[in-house]
Every structure is written in C-alpha cells, then in structure tokens.
Design an enzyme around this catalytic site. Structure first.
Site, PDB file in Angstrom:
ATOM      1  N   TYR A 125       0.714  -1.142   0.134  1.00 19.32           N
ATOM      2  CA  TYR A 125      -0.022  -0.049  -0.029  1.00 19.32           C
ATOM      3  C   TYR A 125       0.986   1.375   0.134  1.00 19.32           C
ATOM      4  O   TYR A 125       0.738   2.023  -0.950  1.00 19.32           O
ATOM      5  CB  TYR A 125      -1.021   0.164   1.376  1.00 19.32           C
ATOM      6  CG  TYR A 125      -2.132  -0.619   0.995  1.00 19.32           C
ATOM      7  CD1 TYR A 125      -2.239  -1.743  -0.009  1.00 19.32           C
ATOM      8  CD2 TYR A 125      -2.944  -0.624   2.165  1.00 19.32           C
ATOM      9  CE1 TYR A 125      -3.521  -2.665   0.074  1.00 19.32           C
ATOM     10  CE2 TYR A 125      -4.353  -1.329   2.278  1.00 19.32           C
ATOM     11  CZ  TYR A 125      -4.588  -2.306   1.134  1.00 19.32           C
ATOM     12  OH  TYR A 125      -5.684  -3.333   1.169  1.00 19.32           O
ATOM     13  N   SER A 126       1.690   1.570   1.119  1.00 18.00           N
ATOM     14  CA  SER A 126       2.229   2.665   1.242  1.00 18.00           C
ATOM     15  C   SER A 126       3.482   2.866   0.337  1.00 18.00           C
ATOM     16  O   SER A 126       4.035   1.984   0.066  1.00 18.00           O
ATOM     17  CB  SER A 126       3.015   2.811   2.665  1.00 18.00           C
ATOM     18  OG  SER A 126       1.695   2.851   3.826  1.00 18.00           O
ATOM     19  N   SER A 158       6.172  -4.539   5.635  1.00 16.44           N
ATOM     20  CA  SER A 158       6.721  -5.184   6.830  1.00 16.44           C
ATOM     21  C   SER A 158       6.801  -6.587   6.102  1.00 16.44           C
ATOM     22  O   SER A 158       6.019  -7.203   5.322  1.00 16.44           O
ATOM     23  CB  SER A 158       5.338  -5.420   7.379  1.00 16.44           C
ATOM     24  OG  SER A 158       5.448  -4.181   8.233  1.00 16.44           O
ATOM     25  N   GLU A 244      -8.385  -6.257   9.164  1.00 12.51           N
ATOM     26  CA  GLU A 244      -6.959  -6.418   9.977  1.00 12.51           C
ATOM     27  C   GLU A 244      -7.537  -5.924  11.428  1.00 12.51           C
ATOM     28  O   GLU A 244      -7.016  -6.452  12.452  1.00 12.51           O
ATOM     29  CB  GLU A 244      -6.074  -5.191   9.531  1.00 12.51           C
ATOM     30  CG  GLU A 244      -4.833  -5.216  10.193  1.00 12.51           C
ATOM     31  CD  GLU A 244      -3.990  -4.038   9.576  1.00 12.51           C
ATOM     32  OE1 GLU A 244      -2.858  -4.285  10.035  1.00 12.51           O
ATOM     33  OE2 GLU A 244      -4.399  -3.246   8.704  1.00 12.51           O
ATOM     34  N   SER A 359      -1.696   7.042  10.157  1.00 12.05           N
ATOM     35  CA  SER A 359      -1.123   8.099  11.281  1.00 12.05           C
ATOM     36  C   SER A 359      -2.177   8.645  11.741  1.00 12.05           C
ATOM     37  O   SER A 359      -3.389   8.721  11.478  1.00 12.05           O
ATOM     38  CB  SER A 359      -0.412   9.161  10.346  1.00 12.05           C
ATOM     39  OG  SER A 359      -1.366  10.135   9.817  1.00 12.05           O
ATOM     40  N   ASN A 360      -1.991   9.152  13.102  1.00  8.49           N
ATOM     41  CA  ASN A 360      -3.021   9.353  14.076  1.00  8.49           C
ATOM     42  C   ASN A 360      -3.594  10.818  13.696  1.00  8.49           C
ATOM     43  O   ASN A 360      -4.752  11.073  13.743  1.00  8.49           O
ATOM     44  CB  ASN A 360      -2.343   9.808  15.421  1.00  8.49           C
ATOM     45  CG  ASN A 360      -2.343   8.372  16.153  1.00  8.49           C
ATOM     46  OD1 ASN A 360      -2.430   7.281  15.562  1.00  8.49           O
ATOM     47  ND2 ASN A 360      -2.106   8.531  17.411  1.00  8.49           N
ATOM     48  N   GLU A 361      -2.803  11.588  12.744  1.00  9.77           N
ATOM     49  CA  GLU A 361      -3.430  12.816  12.235  1.00  9.77           C
ATOM     50  C   GLU A 361      -4.730  12.541  11.166  1.00  9.77           C
ATOM     51  O   GLU A 361      -5.661  13.150  11.293  1.00  9.77           O
ATOM     52  CB  GLU A 361      -2.375  13.400  11.389  1.00  9.77           C
ATOM     53  CG  GLU A 361      -1.541  14.475  12.239  1.00  9.77           C
ATOM     54  CD  GLU A 361      -0.202  13.561  12.853  1.00  9.77           C
ATOM     55  OE1 GLU A 361      -0.311  12.189  12.350  1.00  9.77           O
ATOM     56  OE2 GLU A 361       0.463  13.937  13.698  1.00  9.77           O
TER      57      GLU A 361
END
Length: 380
Positions: A125-126, A158, A244, A359-361
């Site tokens: 993905y990223s 990963s 997930e 991300s938390n943002e």
C-alpha cells in the site's frame, strides 16, 4: 459448561501441549525477525490444528467460530505467551478478502496455501508520497495481453523480505476529472520472487530491519489476479483494512497488560515505586488500559462510525506513554541488562506507532468527519 467454556479449555489444552520455551514470547512489534524459523514452524502447527483460520467459514476451510470464540482464542493465545504469528497478513487480511471478494478461481488457488501457511504475504500500500493518504499512490500497472506489468515503489512493507506474494494497490486508469482520486486503482496479487522486484531493507532505530522498500521494474502478474473489477480496487483495499482490525485487537491488549505487569516488576526491582509520581503514572497506565479493553469489547459486535480509528488513537497513545514511562523507571536504578535492552527497543519502536497503519493525524480527521460531522479537510 457452556460452548465458550469448552472452547476456552480446548485452546488452553492445545497451547499447554504445543507451546515450548523455544518460541514462547518471541516476535512481536519491533521484533518480527526474532526466531522467525521457529515461529513459522509453530504457526504451521497452529494451522494444521485449525486455529489459524478460526474465523473463516467452514466451506472455505475454517472453523466458522463465533465472535466470542475468536475473542477467547486471542485472549488465551496472548496470555500463554505464544509467539507472534507470521501468517497474520495472509490469514487475517488476504484470506477474508478473497473469501468475500475474490473469484472462485482465486479462492481455489490461494486459500488452501493460506490456510496451511505454505505461502507468506506482504502488503503493498504505502509509497514515499502516499502513506496515510493512500489514494495518492503512483505505482502503475498496465494490462499487456494476459498479464499486468507493474512499475513503481512501495515503502514500509513489513516482511517483504520473506514474503512469497504481495497484494498491491496500483493505478490502472487515470482518476476521472473532478471525481474521487481513489477511482482507477486496482488490487493486484503479485508474486514476489521474480526478476522485476527488488526488496531493500530499511534499518530502524532499533537496529533491526523488518520493514522494506519494494521496487517494481516491469514486474508481472497474471491478468486474472486482480481482486474485484479493474479500477475498483479502493473498495477492496478498504475491506482488507477492516478485516485487519478485528478480534485480534483483544489479544494485542492482553499483550499490553503483560508489558505493563513486567514494567511494574522492573519498577519494584529498581525502587522506582518509591517515587509517588511514578506510582501514579503506573496506576494511570492500568486504568487507561482497562478503559481501552472495555471500549474495544463494547464496539466489536456493533462498531459505531470510526470505531477502528478511535481504538487506534487510544492504543498508540497508550503504548507510546508506556515506553516513555519505562525510560523514567529505568532511570531510577540498575535494572537487569536484558530488561534495559527490551524497554529501550520498546520505547524506540513505539515512536512509529502513531505513524504506521494510518497516522494519528489521519485517524483524527476520520473521527472529525464521520463522528463529529465536521467539513472534509481540503487535500492538495
């Protein structure tokens, strides 16, 4: 004895018979390369006993376990100190995606190997310019006869260095003018062991390399290995992420409790518990973890909007806080060298918790839009 009680006894008995000190407590966040071969062997024994595909339908080789049984399994697995599984991406993410959205041919080809942990998977993905803003991926795939040809780069992948397959989100058509950027993306299943793919490890603060860069230079996969319709991969990708964040989060939190218990033991051994501020912080960590677990169990059955985002915000803040608390505990005295190394690794890796997995943002933006009804944030 209820069915759930009998089920709990069954998994406890199996773990008591099969779990050895060689693998107990190995692997986990920041330690995915630890005892990898031994963990793979244990995971395959787990699979042979039918535990790995617990939540899959019986028709596809699973046990069709209820949600309460899935929670029980993850609780007991974590409490026993069983090793971090190497099949998480395959059996928890890819398998359910193919069961719900794959073709019969894709199911026949991949599900048996997934269930037996004969093939390992990674997630593509990223990218360097598209992490949490996933719709911005620039990896491209073009259909050339009977195969897709991929060009581009993924990052923070990963376990790509041990994976046999990767599910890749790639652009196969331009996004329509004025339409959503997610249109035109496709979800492709790509074999990793081919000349067109280069995997480069990323060295982390901890000194390990469990993440990777993956380069696609005219890598290929079969035309039939697109899940869903070409150009409609966004829906498939979001479904995979939803799988997930299921019952496994309960087991994750049992692991957090074990971490906290271990840190309390270190605090006692170093005399840090004599400090009233540290005592209060340790108590607060216990209270916050209890709240997190209670909230998780409450929303598992009927998730409200943005439930997974809220849980992600809660557990990442908790784990980072525990890492910071551990550093202050260690500063109070001479701890065992093994404990020092463990908690230093924990602290360093926890800095990434608020970045990976969305991300938390981004998670706060989801909560703002879907729960509070605030206007959507403008994106360039």
């Amino acid at each position: 004895m209820t069915d759930d009680d009998a089920f709990r006894r069954e998994i406890r008995d199996w773990l008591a018979a099969e779990l050895t000190d060689e693998v107990r407590g190995t692997g986990g966040v920041g330690r995915e390369n630890q005892a990898f071969g031994q963990r793979l062997a244990f995971t395959r024994r787990l699979a042979a006993a039918g535990w790995s595909t617990l939540a899959w339908p019986v028709a596809h080789g699973g046990r069709g376990a209820s949600l309460s049984q899935q929670v029980i399994f993850h609780e007991e697995y974590a409490r026993a100190g069983a090793p971090s599984r190497v099949d998480h991406i395959g059996t928890t993410m890819v398998g359910p995606t193919l069961i719900d959205l794959g073709t019969p041919e894709q199911q026949r080809r991949f599900l048996p190997a997934l269930a037996a942990v004969e093939e390992l998977w990674c997630q593509g993905y990223s990218e360097p310019g598209a992490g949490s803003d996933l719709a911005g991926v620039t990896t491209r795939a073009r259909l050339d006869g009977d195969r897709w040809v991929l060009t581009g780069q993924k990052v923070w992948t990963s376990l790509a260095h041990v994976a046999d397959w990767c599910f890749v989100l790639a652009r196969t058509a331009p996004a329509p003018a004025g339409g959503p950027r997610s249109a035109g993306l496709s979800y492709l299943l790509v074999p990793m062991r081919q000349p067109g793919i280069t995997v480069r490890p990323i060295r982390q603060l901890t000194g390990d390399s469990e993440f990777n860069e993956v380069f696609f230079d005219d890598a290929v996969t079969e035309a039939g290995l697109v899940v869903g319709e070409p150009g409609q991969g966004w829906r498939v990708a979001m479904a995979t992420l939803a799988y997930e964040r299921g019952a496994a989060t309960v087991g994750q939190q049992i692991g957090f409790q074990r971490d906290l218990d271990d840190l309390v033991a270190v605090a006692r051994s170093t005399g840090a518990t004599a400090d009233p501020v540290l005592r209060e912080r340790l108590t607060r960590a216990w209270l916050d973890l209890t709240v997190l677990r209670t909230h998780t169990l409450r929303v598992l059955r009927e998730p409200p909007p943005a439930a997974s985002s809220v849980i992600k915000l809660l557990w990442t803040r908790w784990r980072q806080g525990l890492g910071e608390l551990a550093m202050d505990v260690l500063a109070h005295g001479d701890a065992d060298p093994a404990a020092v190394q463990r908690w230093q690794t924990y602290f360093l890796f926890s800095r990434a918790d608020t970045i990976y997995g969305g991300s938390n943002e981004i998670q706060r933006g989801i909560v703002a839009e879907r729960v509070l009804g605030l206007p959507r944030q403008a994106r360039g």
